[in-house]
Design a protein around this motif. Structure first.
Motif, PDB file in Angstrom:
ATOM      1  N   CYS A  46      40.493  26.546  -9.009  1.00 23.01           N
ATOM      2  CA  CYS A  46      40.260  25.345  -8.198  1.00 23.01           C
ATOM      3  C   CYS A  46      39.029  24.602  -8.726  1.00 23.01           C
ATOM      4  O   CYS A  46      37.933  25.181  -8.799  1.00 23.01           O
ATOM      5  N   GLN A  54      44.976  29.794  -8.541  1.00 24.89           N
ATOM      6  CA  GLN A  54      45.575  28.986  -7.489  1.00 24.89           C
ATOM      7  C   GLN A  54      46.818  28.279  -8.023  1.00 24.89           C
ATOM      8  O   GLN A  54      46.889  27.890  -9.195  1.00 24.89           O
ATOM      9  N   CYS A  85      44.321  24.605  -3.240  1.00 26.41           N
ATOM     10  CA  CYS A  85      43.490  25.803  -3.111  1.00 26.41           C
ATOM     11  C   CYS A  85      43.645  26.433  -1.730  1.00 26.41           C
ATOM     12  O   CYS A  85      43.551  25.742  -0.701  1.00 26.41           O
ATOM     13  N   THR A  86      43.861  27.752  -1.713  1.00 27.04           N
ATOM     14  CA  THR A  86      43.936  28.468  -0.434  1.00 27.04           C
ATOM     15  C   THR A  86      42.549  28.785   0.114  1.00 27.04           C
ATOM     16  O   THR A  86      42.404  29.144   1.287  1.00 27.04           O
TER      17      THR A  86
END
Length: 441
Positions: A46, A54, A85-86
């Motif tokens: 990210c 990601q 992005c988590t």
């Protein structure tokens, strides 16, 4: 063969996996070559928070102008991945290694543009690169700002301060040069005392100390003297020889013009049958050093010295002031310099020439700084030369639409900034071309 060509251009563009050139299209009719660049990865870090692995959310197509390939205009095209992005929850576009974010040019193309703008007017550089001048101006301002943010001014001790015009009328900028490093430190609109306060703030921001500035060379501007006293309290002021002699030249010209107006007939009669030619030669002969006189100017000045005109006295006063400076420099003695200048001011006050009487009063009011300028080897000659170069650049470019542009190009050319992109056309290894001189000569 196709794969070999793509691999060749991947290496030439400096791309590393997962980036590579997937396709090359050459259009000889349009004199253009297009490179399709691909990102082969399915996951990436990210750009916002740096979290690894990601998923790529989608891809956005972008294009960039690159350095010409032989005679062909070159373009790079790519589908740029956007990472979802988590960790931070943002969807962010990946940076590309060949260009700045938001720029339509590659880094190498921008570096070439900056190199050309150092030598050519921006409009002419833009024409050679086949881009709009305003796009090149944006790059100049961006890279100058970035390089100046990293500029080091910690060693500044001796400065020269002057003004230069930006446009017709009364629009000026103040420029501050480092007289030891021979480079431009600061430029800002205006010419009052607040400009030096702004310089002091800029000096602190770049690691310098305003109280550590020991010497400031200026013209006889009351505004600059006030600004130095407030912003650079440790600096001794000296008045540059160039400006003092320029004031004497202006006083001499005023005497000559007034005499020509008030008693033109008498002057023409005194000059004799060749009066027009003689008076024209006087105009230039009085302003030049005797070693530079032409034969006609020598004859005209010889006639002037045998006349009873006020202009002859004015010229002798101006030449005597030059001799005062020469004697002071040779002696390197404050006592001798002070005495010689005091004698000259006494002569000027008794000369019955109003412009020189005013000049004597001006020098008396600034006596300490004038004497210091006589003895100090530093002067604003470098500053004046740089101002002249800026004026030539402005004329060649047919003016600057914005003061910010004028200041940016001044920094680019005269600040010796160390953190600017390098010219991509310079050879990677320095070559000794003298070895091959016998081949072509």
């Amino acid at each position: 063969m196709s794969n070999q060509i793509e691999a060749l251009f991947t290496t030439a563009l400096g791309l590393q996996p997962p980036w590579h050139v997937a396709k090359v299209e050459l259009n000889t009719g349009k004199r253009r070559i297009d490179f399709e660049v691909e990102h082969t990865g399915k996951r990436a870090a990210c750009p916002a928070c740096g979290m690894e692995h990601q998923l790529i959310h989608d891809r956005v197509r972008r294009s960039w102008r690159h350095l010409d390939f032989f005679q062909f205009e070159a373009w790079l095209h790519a589908e740029i991945p956007r990472v979802q992005c988590t960790g931070c929850g943002k969807t962010t576009q990946l940076p590309v290694p060949w260009a700045r974010e938001g720029s339509g040019f590659t880094l190498l193309f921008e570096a070439l543009g900056l190199s050309l703008c150092r030598e050519l007017p921006v409009r002419q550089a833009a024409n050679q690169m086949r881009v709009a001048p305003k796009r090149l101006w944006r790059r100049v301002r961006h890279y100058v700002e970035v390089a100046r943010a990293r500029d080091d001014m910690s060693g500044v001790r001796y400065v020269g301060i002057d003004e230069t015009s930006v446009k017709r009328g009364h629009e000026y900028i103040t420029v501050v040069h480092d007289l030891e490093a021979k480079r431009l430190l600061f430029a800002t609109p205006g010419r009052d005392h607040t400009t030096l306060q702004a310089f002091a703030q800029e000096l602190r921001a770049h690691g310098g100390d305003p109280q550590g500035v020991e010497h400031a060379c200026i013209d006889m501007s009351a505004a600059y003297a006030k600004g130095i006293a407030q912003a650079l309290p440790g600096a001794q002021i000296s008045y540059d020889r160039f400006h003092v002699v320029a004031l004497a030249n202006a006083a001499m010209d005023e005497v000559r013009r007034e005499e020509m107006r008030s008693s033109a007939a008498a002057v023409r009669d005194a000059a004799g049958t060749h009066s027009k030619k003689t008076l024209r030669q006087l105009l230039w002969g009085m302003r030049k050093n005797p070693v530079s006189w032409t034969r006609a100017q020598f004859e005209a000045m010889h006639w002037l010295q045998r006349s009873n005109l006020k202009s002859a006295r004015a010229w002798r006063l101006k030449q005597a002031l030059r001799l005062v400076y020469r004697e002071a420099g040779a002696s390197n003695s404050e006592e001798i310099a002070h005495g010689a200048l005091t004698k000259w001011m006494s002569w000027a006050r008794r000369s019955r020439l109003e412009p020189f009487k005013r000049l004597a009063a001006t020098l008396k009011a600034h006596l300490a700084g004038v004497v210091r300028g006589m003895l100090d080897g530093r002067s604003n000659a470098y500053v004046e030369a740089m101002n002249g170069l800026l004026q030539q650049t402005k004329t060649a470019a047919r003016g600057f639409r914005k003061v910010e542009n004028f200041i940016a190009i001044a920094y680019l050319r005269m600040s010796k900034l160390e953190h600017l992109p390098k010219n991509p056309l310079l050879p990677a290894i320095a070559r000794d071309y003298g070895r091959y001189r016998h081949v072509c000569c």
